[in-house]
Design a protein around this motif. Structure first.
Motif, PDB file in Angstrom:
ATOM      1  N   LEU A 217       0.878  -1.343   0.012  1.00 17.03           N
ATOM      2  CA  LEU A 217      -0.061   0.009   0.036  1.00 17.03           C
ATOM      3  C   LEU A 217       0.728   1.580   0.076  1.00 17.03           C
ATOM      4  N   TRP A 218       1.939   1.073   0.624  1.00 13.17           N
ATOM      5  CA  TRP A 218       2.936   2.416   0.696  1.00 13.17           C
ATOM      6  C   TRP A 218       3.575   2.665  -0.646  1.00 13.17           C
ATOM      7  N   ALA A 219       4.092   1.590  -1.139  1.00 13.38           N
ATOM      8  CA  ALA A 219       4.503   1.545  -2.578  1.00 13.38           C
ATOM      9  C   ALA A 219       3.540   2.214  -3.584  1.00 13.38           C
ATOM     10  N   GLU A 220       2.275   1.882  -3.536  1.00 17.87           N
ATOM     11  CA  GLU A 220       1.102   2.211  -4.444  1.00 17.87           C
ATOM     12  C   GLU A 220       0.760   3.618  -3.852  1.00 17.87           C
ATOM     13  N   ARG A 221       0.831   4.021  -2.614  1.00 23.91           N
ATOM     14  CA  ARG A 221       0.413   5.482  -2.227  1.00 23.91           C
ATOM     15  C   ARG A 221       1.550   6.355  -2.756  1.00 23.91           C
ATOM     16  N   THR A 222       2.931   5.848  -2.713  1.00 25.15           N
ATOM     17  CA  THR A 222       3.918   6.980  -2.876  1.00 25.15           C
ATOM     18  C   THR A 222       3.728   7.497  -4.440  1.00 25.15           C
ATOM     19  N   VAL A 223       3.243   6.708  -5.351  1.00 26.49           N
ATOM     20  CA  VAL A 223       3.386   7.178  -6.751  1.00 26.49           C
ATOM     21  C   VAL A 223       2.029   7.482  -7.406  1.00 26.49           C
ATOM     22  N   LYS A 224       0.723   7.028  -6.622  1.00 28.51           N
ATOM     23  CA  LYS A 224      -0.558   7.116  -7.229  1.00 28.51           C
ATOM     24  C   LYS A 224      -1.409   7.998  -6.293  1.00 28.51           C
ATOM     25  N   SER A 225      -1.014   8.113  -5.104  1.00 30.74           N
ATOM     26  CA  SER A 225      -2.289   8.982  -4.101  1.00 30.74           C
ATOM     27  C   SER A 225      -1.887  10.493  -4.310  1.00 30.74           C
ATOM     28  N   ASP A 226      -2.661  11.203  -3.785  1.00 32.51           N
ATOM     29  CA  ASP A 226      -2.262  12.791  -3.722  1.00 32.51           C
ATOM     30  C   ASP A 226      -0.972  13.119  -3.230  1.00 32.51           C
ATOM     31  N   PHE A 227      -0.388  12.228  -2.340  1.00 26.44           N
ATOM     32  CA  PHE A 227       1.040  12.188  -2.082  1.00 26.44           C
ATOM     33  C   PHE A 227       2.006  12.612  -3.134  1.00 26.44           C
ATOM     34  N   ALA A 228       2.029  11.826  -4.180  1.00 28.25           N
ATOM     35  CA  ALA A 228       2.798  12.053  -5.381  1.00 28.25           C
ATOM     36  C   ALA A 228       2.465  13.209  -5.982  1.00 28.25           C
ATOM     37  N   LYS A 229       1.143  13.516  -6.226  1.00 29.13           N
ATOM     38  CA  LYS A 229       0.741  14.789  -7.185  1.00 29.13           C
ATOM     39  C   LYS A 229       1.161  16.168  -6.252  1.00 29.13           C
ATOM     40  N   LEU A 230       1.029  15.915  -4.922  1.00 27.62           N
ATOM     41  CA  LEU A 230       1.288  17.206  -4.132  1.00 27.62           C
ATOM     42  C   LEU A 230       2.676  17.429  -4.005  1.00 27.62           C
ATOM     43  N   ALA A 231       3.562  16.345  -4.168  1.00 29.75           N
ATOM     44  CA  ALA A 231       5.027  16.131  -3.915  1.00 29.75           C
ATOM     45  C   ALA A 231       5.547  17.002  -4.966  1.00 29.75           C
ATOM     46  N   LYS A 232       5.112  16.832  -6.113  1.00 26.14           N
ATOM     47  CA  LYS A 232       5.553  17.000  -7.322  1.00 26.14           C
ATOM     48  C   LYS A 232       5.150  18.578  -7.696  1.00 26.14           C
ATOM     49  N   GLU A 233       3.986  19.137  -7.076  1.00 30.01           N
ATOM     50  CA  GLU A 233       3.613  20.334  -7.321  1.00 30.01           C
ATOM     51  C   GLU A 233       4.388  21.145  -6.237  1.00 30.01           C
TER      52      GLU A 233
END
Length: 271
Positions: A217-233
């Motif tokens: 779930l953390w591997a998926e969360r890291t690249v697919k959740s809002d975490f990834a989107k916001l980290a890049k933004e």
């Protein structure tokens, strides 16, 4: 920090809700359970998919639980869970923890789990929790302390993920090390320090099944959740860094001796 300046780091991607749906009253607010009485009215602030709320409702069969969430998406799952479990004394509302839409002195218990760490103004949230709690009631809050997370073995990339997670949380306006600050926020909100009981507890993922679930779930969360989107933004992580972090989680999950521990700070405030 303004109330509007914080953004929920994880969002409500399926990988996030899978993690939140694992939480129960027993594994996430055991420190509160000895204080509960059958006729209490409880407000569960930031209830997410409702697993803790539904569990708490079983402890107050003559009372009720109101689960409050900032967005309607997870409440659909919460409502379905309550119906599936046959729990009738729970209801769901949408609201803002910074400005609770309830009269003063409404609840016997106001509970929050892993919520204030994501808020722009946690002290204001505590003021609101204090306002809506009856005199003689209880405010209960449990929060992760991300800096205190620990794991074994030291897989390459896990330390970078940890630092990335802290950077992203702060860039979004939250405080990832909330566990160690709860009693201070409560005091700043006007709660007498003599009325605050401080404890700690934790989670540990170490069996093959637990490692597989937690790492996936953390591997998926890291690249697919809002975490990834916001980290890049916010510029706290690149696509390449996120992919490396997800790979580190998968590697850790396959470690025969893998172990991951999460530290939580807890407070019981007597109002």
């Amino acid at each position: 920090m303004s109330q509007q300046s914080a953004v929920y780091t994880h969002g409500h991607h399926g990988s996030v809700l899978r993690s939140h749906s694992w939480r129960t009253a027993t594994n996430s607010c055991a420190y509160l359970l000895p204080y509960l009485k059958p006729d209490m009215v409880i407000l569960d602030v930031g209830c997410g998919p409702g697993t803790i709320s539904v569990d708490l409702a079983r402890y107050v069969p003559q009372g009720r639980v109101i689960g409050l969430e900032a967005t309607p998406d997870p409440l659909k799952q919460a409502s379905s869970l309550a119906e599936e479990k046959g729990v009738k004394n729970v209801e769901w509302v949408i609201g803002d923890a910074h400005k609770l839409d309830f009269p003063d002195n409404t609840f016997d218990v106001v509970h929050a789990h892993a919520v204030t760490q994501h808020l722009g103004d946690p002290v204001q949230a505590f003021r609101e929790m204090l306002r809506v709690t009856k005199r003689g009631g209880i405010i209960a809050n449990r929060e992760t302390d991300v800096a205190a997370m620990t794991w074994y073995p030291e897989v390459e990339g896990m330390r970078e993920w940890h630092e990335m997670f802290i950077r992203a949380s702060r860039a979004n306006g939250g405080e990832p090390n909330a566990g160690r600050r709860l009693h201070v926020w409560a005091k700043e909100a006007g709660i007498d320090p003599k009325c605050i009981t401080k404890t700690v507890s934790g989670w540990c993922y170490s069996t093959p099944e637990e490692r597989a679930w937690w790492s996936d779930l953390w591997a998926e969360r890291t690249v697919k959740s809002d975490f990834a989107k916001l980290a890049k933004e916010k510029g706290t992580a690149s696509d390449e860094e996120l992919e490396r972090a997800a790979g580190a989680w998968k590697t850790w999950g396959n470690e025969e001796d893998g172990w991951f521990g999460i530290f939580h700070g807890e407070i019981i405030c007597r109002v």
